[in-house]
Design a protein around this motif. Structure first.
Motif, short mmCIF file in Angstrom:
data_model
loop_
_atom_site.label_atom_id
_atom_site.label_comp_id
_atom_site.label_asym_id
_atom_site.label_seq_id
_atom_site.Cartn_x
_atom_site.Cartn_y
_atom_site.Cartn_z
N VAL A 124 -15.42 37.66 -0.93
CA VAL A 124 -14.52 37.61 -2.44
C VAL A 124 -14.45 38.67 -3.31
CG1 VAL A 124 -13.39 35.28 -3.37
CG2 VAL A 124 -14.24 35.34 -0.88
N GLY A 125 -13.08 38.64 -3.79
CA GLY A 125 -12.88 39.50 -4.88
C GLY A 125 -12.44 38.32 -6.22
N GLY A 126 -11.23 38.69 -6.72
CA GLY A 126 -10.98 37.80 -7.67
C GLY A 126 -10.81 38.42 -9.46
N LEU A 169 2.96 29.53 -4.31
CA LEU A 169 2.06 27.63 -5.08
C LEU A 169 1.65 27.36 -5.90
CD1 LEU A 169 2.41 26.88 -0.64
CD2 LEU A 169 3.76 26.71 -2.43
N SER A 170 0.80 28.14 -5.92
CA SER A 170 -0.26 27.80 -7.52
C SER A 170 -1.36 29.17 -7.58
CB SER A 170 -1.10 27.45 -6.28
OG SER A 170 -2.44 27.44 -5.81
N THR A 208 -2.63 35.52 -13.52
CA THR A 208 -1.58 35.32 -14.08
C THR A 208 -0.69 36.09 -12.88
OG1 THR A 208 -1.51 37.82 -14.45
CG2 THR A 208 -2.57 35.84 -16.09
N VAL A 209 0.96 35.45 -13.14
CA VAL A 209 1.40 35.95 -12.26
C VAL A 209 2.05 37.03 -12.28
CG1 VAL A 209 4.08 35.67 -12.11
CG2 VAL A 209 2.58 33.46 -12.20
N LEU A 248 -6.34 35.26 -5.97
CA LEU A 248 -5.73 35.10 -6.63
C LEU A 248 -4.52 33.88 -6.99
CD1 LEU A 248 -4.33 38.41 -6.86
CD2 LEU A 248 -6.43 37.02 -8.64
N GLY A 249 -4.60 33.09 -5.14
CA GLY A 249 -3.77 32.17 -5.42
C GLY A 249 -2.56 31.75 -4.02
#
Length: 249
Positions: free
Chosen positions: A247-249, A195-196, A202-203, A181-182
């Motif tokens: 990998v998820g996502g 950091l990203s 989304t946050v 996710l980031g």
């Protein structure tokens, strides 16, 4: 000229690209067991921006050929084409002397201080579940120049307020954590920071799948998708698409 991003790049391909970017040309990178995603990233880095990297594979080979990704990182085909054999003792000796630049560390749990748990749930005295174990990560993490944590399917179960057993820790410096996710920085003086975020996250969604508090800048950067050359290398090196299952996502 800036390379054009591949808009059809998948989450797995984006994560592999991020891992590959952690490897500089001319650097020394090593892998342990259960690292197929990292091996794919090393092969991609070698095929794109880092042809001069040196790879120490856990099967005991120096710079083996990496024609394609195999399901197990201990597949003996990773001995093919090696320039020399490297023992585990050799690997630790090189790391202790500061000759290993980058290693990626997985974990069953990670907390905001950057501590990892690969040992057990519960406690050492009364473990409820035994995890794969520490191997050499406890010391190796502190010796390499660029340790990176990897959690390819993040959730509140693996990003936790405090690990149940601390397998590795390195209070002397912050560490980067890459997830599906980031990207976070953990263990720094400002606490856990996002950091990203990856383009599909989304946050708010990241917070729902993070078990600890973290800060994020108002203008949070969005992770760049990999360029066409990188995606082409990933697809050529992993024709069976093993990456998507990792990998998820």
């Amino acid at each position: 000229m800036t390379a054009t991003a591949m808009m059809d790049a998948t989450p797995a391909e984006t994560v592999v690209s991020l891992l590959a970017r952690e490897i500089e040309d001319g650097s020394v990178v090593a892998t342990g067991v259960a690292s197929p995603l990292v091996i794919l990233a090393i092969a991609v880095a070698r095929a794109t921006h880092a042809p001069g990297l040196t790879y120490l594979a856990c099967v005991g080979s120096l710079d083996p050929e990496l024609p394609e990704l195999y399901p197990s990182s201990e597949d003996l085909r990773y001995l093919d084409g090696r320039s020399a054999e490297v023992s585990i003792a050799d690997l630790f000796d090189h790391a202790r002397r500061g000759r290993v630049d980058t290693v990626f560390f997985g974990a069953a749990e990670v907390d905001p201080a950057g501590r990892t748990n690969m040992t057990a749930s519960g406690s050492l005295e009364k473990p409820r579940t035994k995890f794969p174990g520490v191997a050499g990560a406890a010391t190796l993490r502190q010796w390499v120049r660029n340790p990176v944590l990897l959690v390819p399917r993040q959730s509140r179960r693996n990003l936790v307020p405090q690990v149940q057993v601390a397998t590795t820790r390195d209070p002397s410096r912050p560490v980067r954590l890459l997830s599906d996710l980031g990207t976070y920085e953990l263990g720094g003086p400002r606490g856990a920071r996002l950091l990203s975020r990856h383009p599909w996250a989304t946050v708010e969604g990241i917070a729902e799948r993070t078990g600890f508090e973290f800060s994020a800048p108002d203008a949070l950067p969005v992770t760049s998708l990999p360029d066409a050359r990188t995606v082409s290398a990933i697809r050529a090196l992993d024709p069976r698409n093993l990456r998507d299952a990792l990998v998820g996502g």
